[in-house]
Design a protein around this motif. Structure first.
Motif, short mmCIF file in Angstrom:
data_model
loop_
_atom_site.label_atom_id
_atom_site.label_comp_id
_atom_site.label_asym_id
_atom_site.label_seq_id
_atom_site.Cartn_x
_atom_site.Cartn_y
_atom_site.Cartn_z
N ALA A 143 3.81 -0.08 2.16
CA ALA A 143 4.80 0.81 1.54
C ALA A 143 6.20 0.35 1.88
CB ALA A 143 4.57 2.25 1.97
N SER A 144 6.41 -0.10 3.11
CA SER A 144 7.74 -0.59 3.53
C SER A 144 8.11 -1.85 2.78
CB SER A 144 7.74 -0.87 5.05
OG SER A 144 7.53 0.32 5.75
N LYS A 145 7.15 -2.72 2.54
CA LYS A 145 7.41 -3.96 1.79
C LYS A 145 7.82 -3.65 0.36
CE LYS A 145 4.04 -6.85 4.17
NZ LYS A 145 2.75 -7.56 3.99
N LYS A 168 -13.71 10.65 -3.24
CA LYS A 168 -15.08 10.71 -3.76
C LYS A 168 -15.74 9.33 -3.73
CE LYS A 168 -17.58 12.15 -7.90
NZ LYS A 168 -17.43 12.62 -9.28
N GLU A 169 -14.96 8.30 -4.01
CA GLU A 169 -15.48 6.94 -4.07
C GLU A 169 -15.52 6.26 -2.70
OE1 GLU A 169 -16.72 5.49 -6.88
OE2 GLU A 169 -16.44 7.49 -7.74
N GLY A 170 -15.00 6.93 -1.66
CA GLY A 170 -14.99 6.35 -0.32
C GLY A 170 -13.89 5.32 -0.10
N GLU A 171 -12.86 5.35 -0.95
CA GLU A 171 -11.76 4.38 -0.87
C GLU A 171 -10.48 4.98 -0.32
OE1 GLU A 171 -11.40 3.33 -4.97
OE2 GLU A 171 -13.35 2.34 -5.03
N TYR A 172 -10.49 6.27 -0.04
CA TYR A 172 -9.27 7.02 0.27
C TYR A 172 -8.51 6.48 1.47
CZ TYR A 172 -6.26 10.93 1.54
OH TYR A 172 -5.19 11.70 1.87
N GLU A 173 -9.20 6.13 2.51
CA GLU A 173 -8.53 5.75 3.76
C GLU A 173 -8.02 4.31 3.77
OE1 GLU A 173 -10.51 7.41 7.43
OE2 GLU A 173 -12.14 7.54 5.95
N PHE A 174 -8.24 3.57 2.70
CA PHE A 174 -7.89 2.16 2.67
C PHE A 174 -6.73 1.86 1.74
CE2 PHE A 174 -12.40 2.66 3.65
CZ PHE A 174 -12.41 2.10 4.92
N CYS A 175 -5.83 1.01 2.22
CA CYS A 175 -4.63 0.62 1.47
C CYS A 175 -5.03 -0.12 0.20
CB CYS A 175 -3.74 -0.24 2.36
SG CYS A 175 -2.26 -0.85 1.52
N GLU A 176 -4.40 0.24 -0.90
CA GLU A 176 -4.66 -0.42 -2.18
C GLU A 176 -4.22 -1.88 -2.18
OE1 GLU A 176 -5.06 1.03 -5.85
OE2 GLU A 176 -6.49 2.20 -4.70
N TYR A 235 -1.42 11.93 -0.80
CA TYR A 235 -1.77 11.18 -2.00
C TYR A 235 -1.27 9.74 -1.96
CZ TYR A 235 2.79 13.17 -3.24
OH TYR A 235 4.10 13.57 -3.22
N THR A 236 -0.88 9.26 -0.77
CA THR A 236 -0.45 7.88 -0.67
C THR A 236 -1.62 6.93 -0.90
OG1 THR A 236 0.79 6.28 0.63
CG2 THR A 236 -0.77 7.65 1.84
N GLN A 237 -1.30 5.77 -1.42
CA GLN A 237 -2.31 4.75 -1.66
C GLN A 237 -2.07 3.52 -0.80
OE1 GLN A 237 -2.57 3.92 -5.91
NE2 GLN A 237 -1.64 5.91 -6.27
N HIS A 238 -1.02 3.58 0.03
CA HIS A 238 -0.61 2.40 0.78
C HIS A 238 -0.38 2.72 2.26
CE1 HIS A 238 0.67 1.81 -3.43
NE2 HIS A 238 0.11 0.64 -3.23
N CYS A 239 -0.72 1.74 3.09
CA CYS A 239 -0.41 1.86 4.51
C CYS A 239 1.12 1.75 4.66
CB CYS A 239 -1.11 0.77 5.32
SG CYS A 239 -0.52 -0.91 4.99
N ILE A 240 1.61 2.11 5.81
CA ILE A 240 3.06 2.11 6.02
C ILE A 240 3.65 0.71 5.88
CG2 ILE A 240 2.97 1.92 8.55
CD1 ILE A 240 5.41 4.14 6.60
#
Length: 108
Positions: free
Chosen positions: A104-106, A72-80, A96-101
């Protein structure tokens, strides 16, 4: 983008299913205990397992709700963490991931 709309529908379906399951767990836990002591002991063990499952479902539901809010906020596709775009294939698998791979690996 149609792919994001499909993911949104998937998240809404997950949200509904998790809410329904949590409601059934609450109803199960609040039912009256059996009058037989040995049955009560078994029921208590079962309740502990069900409670643990409920906690996991609550955690997952929180992530689903957060993902819908981020959409809704337009932030979904971007890594936290790094702000880079999360690969759409990753979002399809783990909506429901918030992180790019990479991030997430780090963290692992």
């Amino acid at each position: 983008m149609e792919q994001l709309q499909n993911i949104r529908q998937q998240l809404i379906q997950m949200q509904q299913e998790l809410s329904d399951k949590l409601e059934r767990i609450v109803n199960h836990i609040t039912t009256e205990a059996n009058s037989d002591w040995s049955e009560q002991a078994q029921e208590r063990e079962n309740d502990e397992v069900i409670d643990a499952l409920g906690n996991e479902m609550r955690r997952e539901l929180k992530l689903v709700n957060l993902a819908l809010h981020r959409m809704k906020e337009g932030e979904y596709e971007f890594c936290e963490d790094c702000g880079e775009t999360i690969n759409i294939e990753r979002l399809k698998v783990l909506p429901y991931t918030q992180h790019c791979i990479k991030c997430a690996s780090k963290a692992s």
